[in-house]
Design an enzyme around this catalytic site. Structure first.
Site, short mmCIF file in Angstrom:
data_model
loop_
_atom_site.label_atom_id
_atom_site.label_comp_id
_atom_site.label_asym_id
_atom_site.label_seq_id
_atom_site.Cartn_x
_atom_site.Cartn_y
_atom_site.Cartn_z
N ARG A 137 0.81 -1.22 0.00
CA ARG A 137 0.00 0.00 0.00
C ARG A 137 0.84 1.26 0.00
O ARG A 137 0.50 2.21 -0.69
CB ARG A 137 -1.02 -0.03 1.13
CG ARG A 137 -0.48 0.15 2.51
CD ARG A 137 -1.56 -0.14 3.50
NE ARG A 137 -1.87 -1.55 3.51
CZ ARG A 137 -3.06 -2.05 3.82
NH1 ARG A 137 -4.05 -1.26 4.12
NH2 ARG A 137 -3.25 -3.34 3.83
N THR A 138 1.93 1.28 0.74
CA THR A 138 2.73 2.51 0.77
C THR A 138 3.35 2.79 -0.59
O THR A 138 3.33 3.92 -1.08
CB THR A 138 3.83 2.42 1.85
OG1 THR A 138 3.21 2.13 3.11
CG2 THR A 138 4.59 3.71 1.97
N LYS A 147 23.09 -8.12 -6.33
CA LYS A 147 24.42 -8.49 -6.81
C LYS A 147 25.50 -7.95 -5.89
O LYS A 147 26.68 -8.02 -6.21
CB LYS A 147 24.63 -7.94 -8.23
CG LYS A 147 23.63 -8.51 -9.23
CD LYS A 147 23.80 -7.84 -10.59
CE LYS A 147 22.66 -8.23 -11.53
NZ LYS A 147 22.57 -7.33 -12.69
N ARG A 160 12.21 2.94 1.50
CA ARG A 160 11.93 2.08 2.66
C ARG A 160 13.11 1.15 2.85
O ARG A 160 13.62 0.57 1.88
CB ARG A 160 10.66 1.26 2.44
CG ARG A 160 10.53 0.16 3.49
CD ARG A 160 9.19 -0.45 3.55
NE ARG A 160 8.19 0.51 3.99
CZ ARG A 160 6.93 0.17 4.23
NH1 ARG A 160 6.54 -1.06 4.05
NH2 ARG A 160 6.07 1.09 4.62
N HIS A 184 7.74 6.19 10.30
CA HIS A 184 6.99 6.06 9.06
C HIS A 184 6.18 7.35 8.94
O HIS A 184 4.97 7.36 9.17
CB HIS A 184 6.09 4.82 9.14
CG HIS A 184 5.48 4.41 7.83
ND1 HIS A 184 5.55 5.19 6.70
CD2 HIS A 184 4.80 3.30 7.48
CE1 HIS A 184 4.92 4.58 5.72
NE2 HIS A 184 4.47 3.43 6.16
#
Lengths: 313, 208
Positions: free
Chosen positions: A58-59, A86, A108, A136
């Site tokens: 959702r974010t 990698k 995030r 947040h």
């Protein structure tokens, strides 16, 4: 009044005026989302990079829709499938993003402080979309927006945050945000997930209290917010029995009768239904959980607008 | 439109100053009332009635002016013209060259504007860039039959091929001057004043 900030890393240092500016701007952004053409040309030619090193639906989608509604170009980078797998270091990833010409990075990361590192290495704006257990901020702002829409004023409201406060960055940002706006914040949950030290998390504006007994905490509350029991973070055996948790700290329609008659029920999602919240509470008349999701787009449009419009190229 | 940066941000230049303290009076409350009454008549005359009209103001103070025009039309024509507001901050062409994002005001378009005769209402027509932004914003809501522009003051210095259909008063100005349209609801009085950007009296040479 413009927002004199380049980044949105944390709400802890936001002033009351700054919070209100974001919420007022979000109010206007909501009208854009209600139009026949849900898009304004405001951020035409700006590039926004979503860098999500942790899973999020959702974010990420919310930031993506917010950017697109203001006509920005939005690119998504996930940790899996990128050069991070990698072995590229975070700082090298920043330099790559920089060289590709991003105007704003939404980030995030599992480590608290990763957005601060990004802000130091990137010339563009950085928005924290959740870093470790630290914060947040966009979630706190959309929670504030949702409550303000219903209550009109945040001053003096009683907010109860219930559950796994220890592992919740949403709770931390909400504590700062609601306390700053003059609300009284009560925290409830089992002592293993709610250390007493949270009672000292006080910034002079509001009140933060710990009350392990939910029935006492919820008494007369204006807002009841359930937090997700984060099973992926619970390897340490902090909860011996989920059924016992649901019985003592689950939000149910029966328990809500102790709160104010018009109390709002919130959850940052995704929900574990029957655990921290029962279906009769989650879908009851007091629930604003789906409004939180809708409002999230408007609030993130406001954040992108305030950080990017008026920033010299 | 585009009177000056201060009025577009909603902080009307004279609002904080004592009444009559700053600037040269270009229109008194009576002048303003008569100009709006005349504009209301012109609008109804040119549109052959008021049934299809919608008045949309540019904040601030456009929405208040739109309501005054609608009140005048209701008075002599007996028709209630719907009024609303269209915010232009998301449509500006100078968002990357300003310091800080301008305040966004809510947009409130009354009903569907498709096939209506929409009159955009603003205080000052200057460069024409705000009018351009308002046209873009309005067309995101539908396809009006016509869009017309009504302003209290046309101060010249156009940078785009835009003209007003209804003008309260043409006031030639110098670029360093500001034109401040004050309304009772926002500023405690009805008046139009010319101030110099430095805050003092406007130069006599710029008088109409």
């Amino acid at each position: 009044m413009p927002l004199h900030r380049k980044h949105l890393i944390d709400v802890a240092d936001f002033s009351r005026d700054e919070v209100e500016l974001v919420l007022d701007t979000a109010e206007a952004m909501r009208t854009v989302l209600e139009r026949p053409i849900r898009r304004a040309p405001t951020l035409r030619g700006k590039s926004i990079v979503n860098m999500f090193f942790e899973p999020s639906t959702r974010t990420r989608i919310s930031f993506e829709l917010a950017g697109k509604s203001l006509s920005a170009d939005v690119v998504n980078v996930a940790a899996s499938g990128s050069s991070v797998e990698k072995g590229e270091s975070l700082v090298d990833t920043f330099h790559t993003i920089q060289a590709l010409g991003a105007d704003l990075v939404v980030m995030r990361h599992a480590c608290a402080g990763a957005p601060d590192l990004a802000a130091r290495h990137l010339a563009c704006s950085v928005v924290n979309a959740g870093d470790g257990l630290r914060g947040h901020p966009s979630q706190a702002l959309l929670d504030l927006f949702t409550v303000r829409q219903h209550a009109g004023d945040l001053e003096g409201l009683k907010l109860v945050i219930v559950g796994d406060v220890l592992h919740s960055r949403v709770a931390r940002s909400d504590i700062w945000g609601f306390a700053r706006m003059g609300a009284h914040v009560y925290l409830s949950g089992p002592p293993t997930l709610l250390p007493a030290g949270f009672g000292d998390l006080l910034d002079g504006d509001g009140v933060v209290r710990v009350e392990h007994d939910l029935d006492r905490a919820i008494d007369g509350a204006d807002v009841v917010m359930a937090l997700r029991i984060q099973k992926e973070r619970m390897a340490g055996g902090l909860l011996p029995d989920l059924r016992e948790y649901a019985r003592r700290w689950g939000i149910t329609a029966a328990r809500l009768r102790r709160a104010d008659r018009r109390a709002l029920v919130m959850h940052p999602g995704p929900m574990n239904q029957g655990l921290e919240i029962s279906p009769d509470a989650a879908y009851g008349p007091q629930s604003v959980i789906t409004e939180q999701v809708t409002n999230g787009v408007a609030v993130r449009m406001a954040i992108l607008y305030l950080l990017l419009a008026g920033a010299p190229t | 439109m585009g009177g000056n940066a201060a009025s577009e941000d909603g902080a009307i230049g004279t609002s904080a100053a004592p009444l009559g303290a700053a600037g040269r009076l270009a229109m008194s409350a009576e002048d303003l009332r008569r100009a709006l009454t005349r504009i209301a008549h012109e609008i109804v005359e040119r549109n052959k009635g008021a049934a299809n009209l919608v008045f949309v103001g540019v904040p601030r103070p456009g929405p208040l002016l739109a309501r005054r025009l609608a009140a005048a039309v209701a008075d002599f024509e007996g028709v209630a013209v719907p009024t609303g507001a269209v915010d232009i901050s998301l449509y500006r062409d100078d968002l990357t060259s300003r310091a800080g994002a301008p305040d966004v005001h809510p947009t409130d378009i009354p009903g569907d504007v498709t096939d209506r005769d929409v009159v955009l209402v603003d205080d000052v027509l200057y460069t024409g860039r705000s009018a351009r932004a308002a046209l873009d914003a309005l067309t995101d809501f539908g396809r009006p039959r016509t869009i017309q522009l009504a302003v209290v003051v046309d101060r010249g210095h156009r940078e785009l091929p835009i003209r007003a259909d209804y003008v309260g008063k043409n006031i030639p100005t110098a670029p360093h001057e500001n034109v401040d349209v004050s309304l009772t609801e926002l500023d405690g009085e009805d008046a139009v004043r010319i101030t110099s950007a430095a805050g003092g009296e406007a130069a006599d040479a710029a008088a109409p």
